[in-house]
Scaffold this motif. Structure first.
Motif, PDB file in Angstrom:
ATOM      1  N   GLY A 412       0.798  -1.214   0.000  1.00  0.00           N
ATOM      2  CA  GLY A 412       0.000   0.000   0.000  1.00  0.00           C
ATOM      3  C   GLY A 412       0.835   1.271   0.000  1.00  0.00           C
ATOM      4  O   GLY A 412       1.966   1.327   0.482  1.00  0.00           O
ATOM      5  N   LEU A 413       0.231   2.322  -0.547  1.00  0.00           N
ATOM      6  CA  LEU A 413       0.889   3.609  -0.699  1.00  0.00           C
ATOM      7  C   LEU A 413       1.237   4.236   0.639  1.00  0.00           C
ATOM      8  O   LEU A 413       2.278   4.889   0.782  1.00  0.00           O
ATOM      9  CB  LEU A 413      -0.025   4.542  -1.506  1.00  0.00           C
ATOM     10  N   ASP A 414       0.388   4.042   1.632  1.00  0.00           N
ATOM     11  CA  ASP A 414       0.633   4.673   2.934  1.00  0.00           C
ATOM     12  C   ASP A 414       1.925   4.174   3.568  1.00  0.00           C
ATOM     13  O   ASP A 414       2.670   4.950   4.168  1.00  0.00           O
ATOM     14  CB  ASP A 414      -0.544   4.413   3.881  1.00  0.00           C
ATOM     15  N   GLU A 415       2.181   2.874   3.424  1.00  0.00           N
ATOM     16  CA  GLU A 415       3.423   2.366   4.008  1.00  0.00           C
ATOM     17  C   GLU A 415       4.630   2.903   3.249  1.00  0.00           C
ATOM     18  O   GLU A 415       5.655   3.228   3.859  1.00  0.00           O
ATOM     19  CB  GLU A 415       3.440   0.837   4.021  1.00  0.00           C
ATOM     20  N   TYR A 416       4.516   3.035   1.952  1.00  0.00           N
ATOM     21  CA  TYR A 416       5.625   3.606   1.187  1.00  0.00           C
ATOM     22  C   TYR A 416       5.854   5.070   1.569  1.00  0.00           C
ATOM     23  O   TYR A 416       7.004   5.530   1.644  1.00  0.00           O
ATOM     24  CB  TYR A 416       5.374   3.459  -0.317  1.00  0.00           C
ATOM     25  N   ARG A 417       4.782   5.804   1.800  1.00  0.00           N
ATOM     26  CA  ARG A 417       4.942   7.191   2.261  1.00  0.00           C
ATOM     27  C   ARG A 417       5.635   7.233   3.619  1.00  0.00           C
ATOM     28  O   ARG A 417       6.499   8.085   3.873  1.00  0.00           O
ATOM     29  CB  ARG A 417       3.574   7.874   2.362  1.00  0.00           C
ATOM     30  N   LYS A 418       5.265   6.308   4.499  1.00  0.00           N
ATOM     31  CA  LYS A 418       5.877   6.247   5.827  1.00  0.00           C
ATOM     32  C   LYS A 418       7.382   5.988   5.719  1.00  0.00           C
ATOM     33  O   LYS A 418       8.184   6.635   6.412  1.00  0.00           O
ATOM     34  CB  LYS A 418       5.205   5.140   6.647  1.00  0.00           C
ATOM     35  N   ILE A 419       7.760   5.075   4.843  1.00  0.00           N
ATOM     36  CA  ILE A 419       9.182   4.779   4.638  1.00  0.00           C
ATOM     37  C   ILE A 419       9.898   5.998   4.067  1.00  0.00           C
ATOM     38  O   ILE A 419      10.997   6.369   4.518  1.00  0.00           O
ATOM     39  CB  ILE A 419       9.361   3.573   3.698  1.00  0.00           C
ATOM     40  N   ALA A 420       9.273   6.639   3.086  1.00  0.00           N
ATOM     41  CA  ALA A 420       9.886   7.812   2.451  1.00  0.00           C
ATOM     42  C   ALA A 420      10.115   8.926   3.467  1.00  0.00           C
ATOM     43  O   ALA A 420      11.180   9.560   3.495  1.00  0.00           O
ATOM     44  CB  ALA A 420       9.005   8.306   1.308  1.00  0.00           C
ATOM     45  N   PHE A 422      10.380   8.522   6.719  1.00  0.00           N
ATOM     46  CA  PHE A 422      11.385   8.036   7.661  1.00  0.00           C
ATOM     47  C   PHE A 422      12.784   8.301   7.122  1.00  0.00           C
ATOM     48  O   PHE A 422      13.666   8.801   7.845  1.00  0.00           O
ATOM     49  CB  PHE A 422      11.180   6.538   7.898  1.00  0.00           C
ATOM     50  N   LEU A 423      12.993   7.987   5.849  1.00  0.00           N
ATOM     51  CA  LEU A 423      14.322   8.171   5.265  1.00  0.00           C
ATOM     52  C   LEU A 423      14.663   9.644   5.080  1.00  0.00           C
ATOM     53  O   LEU A 423      15.789  10.069   5.365  1.00  0.00           O
ATOM     54  CB  LEU A 423      14.407   7.445   3.916  1.00  0.00           C
ATOM     55  N   ALA A 424      13.700  10.437   4.612  1.00  0.00           N
ATOM     56  CA  ALA A 424      13.974  11.858   4.370  1.00  0.00           C
ATOM     57  C   ALA A 424      14.322  12.599   5.658  1.00  0.00           C
ATOM     58  O   ALA A 424      15.027  13.611   5.631  1.00  0.00           O
ATOM     59  CB  ALA A 424      12.770  12.514   3.691  1.00  0.00           C
ATOM     60  N   SER A 425      13.828  12.107   6.794  1.00  0.00           N
ATOM     61  CA  SER A 425      14.099  12.762   8.075  1.00  0.00           C
ATOM     62  C   SER A 425      15.155  12.027   8.895  1.00  0.00           C
ATOM     63  O   SER A 425      15.442  12.418  10.026  1.00  0.00           O
ATOM     64  CB  SER A 425      12.803  12.861   8.890  1.00  0.00           C
ATOM     65  N   HIS A 426      15.739  10.974   8.325  1.00  0.00           N
ATOM     66  CA  HIS A 426      16.741  10.211   9.066  1.00  0.00           C
ATOM     67  C   HIS A 426      18.019  11.041   9.192  1.00  0.00           C
ATOM     68  O   HIS A 426      18.441  11.693   8.223  1.00  0.00           O
ATOM     69  CB  HIS A 426      17.048   8.890   8.351  1.00  0.00           C
ATOM     70  N   PRO A 427      18.683  11.042  10.350  1.00  0.00           N
ATOM     71  CA  PRO A 427      19.876  11.888  10.525  1.00  0.00           C
ATOM     72  C   PRO A 427      21.028  11.553   9.596  1.00  0.00           C
ATOM     73  O   PRO A 427      21.912  12.390   9.389  1.00  0.00           O
ATOM     74  CB  PRO A 427      20.256  11.673  12.000  1.00  0.00           C
ATOM     75  N   ASN A 428      21.035  10.358   9.006  1.00  0.00           N
ATOM     76  CA  ASN A 428      22.089  10.026   8.050  1.00  0.00           C
ATOM     77  C   ASN A 428      21.790  10.507   6.641  1.00  0.00           C
ATOM     78  O   ASN A 428      22.650  10.422   5.760  1.00  0.00           O
ATOM     79  CB  ASN A 428      22.329   8.511   8.013  1.00  0.00           C
ATOM     80  N   ILE A 429      20.587  11.011   6.414  1.00  0.00           N
ATOM     81  CA  ILE A 429      20.167  11.403   5.066  1.00  0.00           C
ATOM     82  C   ILE A 429      19.691  12.851   4.992  1.00  0.00           C
ATOM     83  O   ILE A 429      19.947  13.542   4.000  1.00  0.00           O
ATOM     84  CB  ILE A 429      19.056  10.447   4.563  1.00  0.00           C
ATOM     85  N   CYS A 430      19.035  13.328   6.016  1.00  0.00           N
ATOM     86  CA  CYS A 430      18.375  14.639   5.973  1.00  0.00           C
ATOM     87  C   CYS A 430      19.372  15.782   5.744  1.00  0.00           C
ATOM     88  O   CYS A 430      20.587  15.590   5.774  1.00  0.00           O
ATOM     89  CB  CYS A 430      17.593  14.875   7.260  1.00  0.00           C
ATOM     90  N   SER A 431      18.842  16.964   5.525  1.00  0.00           N
ATOM     91  CA  SER A 431      19.655  18.151   5.280  1.00  0.00           C
ATOM     92  C   SER A 431      20.653  18.384   6.409  1.00  0.00           C
ATOM     93  O   SER A 431      20.337  18.205   7.587  1.00  0.00           O
ATOM     94  CB  SER A 431      18.748  19.377   5.142  1.00  0.00           C
ATOM     95  N   ARG A 432      21.861  18.823   6.038  1.00  0.00           N
ATOM     96  CA  ARG A 432      22.880  19.214   7.018  1.00  0.00           C
ATOM     97  C   ARG A 432      22.849  20.718   7.276  1.00  0.00           C
ATOM     98  O   ARG A 432      23.850  21.313   7.664  1.00  0.00           O
ATOM     99  CB  ARG A 432      24.266  18.797   6.513  1.00  0.00           C
TER     100      ARG A 432
END
Length: 750
Positions: A412-420, A422-432
């Motif tokens: 489902g789309l909702d779980e994919y949005r949740k993953i997206a 999660f990753l966009a706000s993860h400290p290893n990925i998000c804006s510095r």
């Protein structure tokens, strides 16, 4: 414990094997020192050997493998590891000097000064070569960001880097920041600097010419940093905080004066040789310069300007006080160097002269306090060299058992949005942004990527049409999963970032951060990493110009950090007009994936952090495929067939698309490939893939160029105006996800 009382008040402790062990030497090394000297060393002499034979200075546990790395190319102007920094010909009579080094242990104990002096030290390495620094990067790794200790360390390190670099006047143009529990006790702080010099106007770290005077220039010498090299060559323990004097104290304003004075002294023509005083201070610079020149020195320690009273010989010799240079001057030119240093308000004292004895004789008030052979102190001379045992750790076989089928595919789309999200706000990925706003990236007015982001920093070479492209890269999760493949990926990603920014990769420097080399499983990681670096550097024709080995990054409680061989790479843009952004430019442009998708989520942030699977193989990677993708991308950029170019790395295709869309608040409308699991397609981190946007008018020429090179590509979709769509469904609003991405680190820190 016995002492010798001398007429000048100098006390020399008679040493034993127990003394040697306390100074970090092995019993067999103590015996070797006695054989070299033909007698038992006094305390000052033993202290000299202890710092020069530490891993930090001698590379005694690593040199046998470092020698296997490729170190030659037509552009190389300095023998790898033989000078203060690497030196590469960039054409038109110009050269680039660059290097990366660690300041891990000091930063773990005193983060502000540890990081600040790391920045100061690496910049001194550059201008000691005669090059004016023009840009710096840093590679930082910390523990769990939810921990108060991690936040304290991060705040201190970032402030230290910012305060020193900003005051010194050299732009910090990029870097990397990662968090993992393995760095909870032992953070990694690696500093990179690059500078430009005219070919033929460089300095060498050499002492030669009998009777030539030896000067110390810069700051006065204090008790900070004594035995700092030894401190950096042992595990972090609870007692490490008691070694706070082993952390140096920096002064960026003094460094700025030293920079200008150093370049002026070189211009005067009075210099024979010059070396920065970093690890082991006067001891290191006098011994390495003498050994290189096959000469010796007499050094008068009572002539060294000090800022504390009653400093004894070993303290003066081993102090790592910052902002100091050792300069050998042509005899008769003493007044030139004194006048220049007076102009810049720097200490300038003759502390010795060059001899033909090949020995270092240190005196205090006329009394000989140490007499040691220079050659026996240094790397490649008499310093011990070890072939350490290594064996595959048990976790490696366990990691190979992982299969993607063990992870349920999202529904489902909702779980994919949740993953997206999660990753966009993860400290290893998000804006510095929280970090970058503390650095001045525009001082010097040469940075081209502050407002036009690209995969590597691009800095103009003033007075020419050229620019340099620089990056630091290493995904230590990949290296831990498979040291050989993971380190090859680190080199490949660095090259990919250079290529995507419009540059041609030309050489690397490395900062090799590992645990205790006496642990066979740790040394296995080190050996594997060197093998991977070798094969990748040979493929990309990027020789190793030098760098730094940092062992003992571990604690008794937490064990070793992930093996982290940080790669600093230099690229050249023959014309700065080739500079290429990662940002989508116009709605309606076509989005292509260059390279092949894989049904692979190995070692991805998605698998590791979202699903909590800590053991899996390194991501899919083929060195030949990687090379072909990069060569094709170079052609596309040279032929001006692209609007934007961005490599796929942490977070996979989705994050790469998002990072390309956000700068101009654009979006994307793409379709996934049903031949692959959707989560692997969007969030997997298989290598050798690049996202490129193309104007519709260039579509035919773009596709024809890739077909001509037999390079795989896929038309994913188009650039849109502010909405992200996947498989014909509205997925996210760019402005909303950008706000999450931009503020995630700030929220965690505040």
């Amino acid at each position: 414990m016995r002492f010798i009382k001398t007429a000048t008040g100098v006390e020399q402790q008679l040493t034993t094997v127990e003394t040697a062990k306390k100074l970090g030497l092995l019993p067999e090394e103590f015996e070797k020192i006695k054989n070299i000297l033909g007698r038992t060393p006094n305390f000052t002499e033993l202290s000299i050997f202890s710092v020069m034979w530490s891993e930090h200075c001698s590379y005694k546990n690593s040199i046998v493998w470092l020698k296997t790395l490729p170190k030659k190319s037509a552009r190389m102007l300095a023998e790898a590891g033989e000078e203060n920094a690497g030196l590469v010909d960039i054409g038109d009579g110009l050269a680039c000097s660059f290097k990366i080094e660690s300041h891990n242990h000091p930063s773990a104990i005193e983060p502000y000064q540890g990081a600040a002096t790391g920045v100061g030290g690496i910049n001194r390495d550059i201008f000691t070569m005669g090059a004016r620094p023009i840009a710096q990067l840093n590679s930082l790794r910390f523990g769990n960001i939810q921990n108060d200790k991690t936040k304290r360390l991060l705040k201190g390190v970032v402030k230290g880097i910012g305060d020193y670099g900003n005051a010194f006047g050299i732009p910090t143009v990029g870097g990397e920041l990662y968090f993992d529990d393995c760095y909870n006790v032992n953070p990694l702080v690696n500093a990179f600097s690059a500078g430009i010099v005219e070919v033929g106007k460089t300095a060498s770290a050499i002492a030669e010419g009998v009777g030539n005077p030896v000067f110390i220039v810069g700051s006065a010498t204090g008790k900070d940093g004594i035995h700092g090299a030894t401190f950096a060559s042992e595990d972090i323990t609870e007692a490490s905080a008691e070694k706070l004097p082993s952390v140096q104290v920096g002064d960026p304003f003094q460094e700025k004066l030293l920079l200008e004075a150093t370049l002026e002294v070189l211009e005067s023509g009075c210099v024979v040789g010059m070396q920065d005083m970093g690890a082991a201070g006067i001891t290191c610079s006098t011994s390495e310069m003498s050994a290189k020149g096959e000469s010796g020195m007499e050094v008068w320690l009572d002539k060294v300007p000090t800022r504390q009273k009653d400093m004894v010989p070993f303290e003066i010799l081993l102090s790592e006080s910052q902002e100091r240079m050792l300069i050998v001057v042509h005899k008769g030119q003493e007044d030139k160097i004194k006048a220049i240093c007076d102009k810049w308000d720097l200490y300038c004292a003759q502390i010795g002269e060059v001899t033909d004895t090949k020995r270092l004789k240190y005196y205090m008030h006329g009394e000989l306090v140490a007499d040691v052979p220079a050659e026996d102190l240094v790397l490649g001379g008499g310093a011990p060299v070890y072939h350490r045992e290594y064996r595959e750790p048990a976790y490696f076989a366990e990691a190979q058992k992982f299969s993607i089928d063990q992870v349920a595919e999202p529904t489902g789309l909702d779980e994919y949005r949740k993953i997206a999200e999660f990753l966009a706000s993860h400290p290893n990925i998000c804006s510095r942004r929280w970090v970058n706003h503390q650095y001045d990236s525009m001082v010097g007015t040469a940075t081209m990527t502050t407002n036009r982001p690209s995969d590597a920093a691009i800095v103009k070479v003033k007075g020419s049409d050229k620019a340099i492209s620089i990056t630091v890269d290493c995904n230590s999760r990949y290296v831990n999963a498979n040291p050989e493949e993971g380190c090859a990926i680190a080199v490949a990603e660095a090259a990919r970032n250079i290529v995507c920014s419009g540059g041609e990769p030309v050489a690397i420097t490395n900062c090799l951060n590992f645990g205790n080399p006496y642990v066979p499983e740790v040394y296995w990681q080190f050996v594997g990493a060197i093998k991977g670096m070798k094969k990748a550097c040979e493929k990309f024709e990027t020789p190793v110009t030098g760098g730094n080995v940092s062992f003992y990054n571990q604690s008794s409680d937490e064990g070793p950090v992930f093996p982290t061989p940080t790669i600093g790479m230099l690229g050249i843009l023959e014309n700065k007009e080739l500079a290429t952004t990662l940002a989508f430019q116009n709605a309606g442009d076509l989005i292509y994936l260059v390279g092949s998708a894989q049904n692979d989520i190995n070692s991805s942030e998605y698998l590791y952090s979202y699903h909590g699977v800590k053991l899996s193989p390194s991501p899919a990677f083929n060195l030949e495929t990687e090379y072909q993708v990069q060569e094709a991308t170079k052609q596309l950029i040279r032929e001006k067939l692209v609007q934007s170019v961005h490599d796929i790395s942490d977070g996979g295709l989705y994050i790469a698309l998002l990072e390309s869309a956000m700068p101009k608040n654009l979006g994307f409308d793409i379709k996934t490939d049903s031949a692959f699991r959707k989560d692997a397609y969007l969030f997997g981190e298989s290598q050798s893939r690049i996202v490129i946007s193309v104007a519709p008018a260039q579509q035919e020429a773009f596709e024809s160029a890739l077909k001509g090179r037999n390079t795989a590509f896929t038309l994913l979709g188009t650039v849109t105006t502010g909405e992200c769509r996947i498989d014909n469904e509205a997925f996210q609003n760019t402005a909303e996800i950008k706000k999450l991405y931009d503020t995630a680190l700030e929220k965690l820190m505040n």
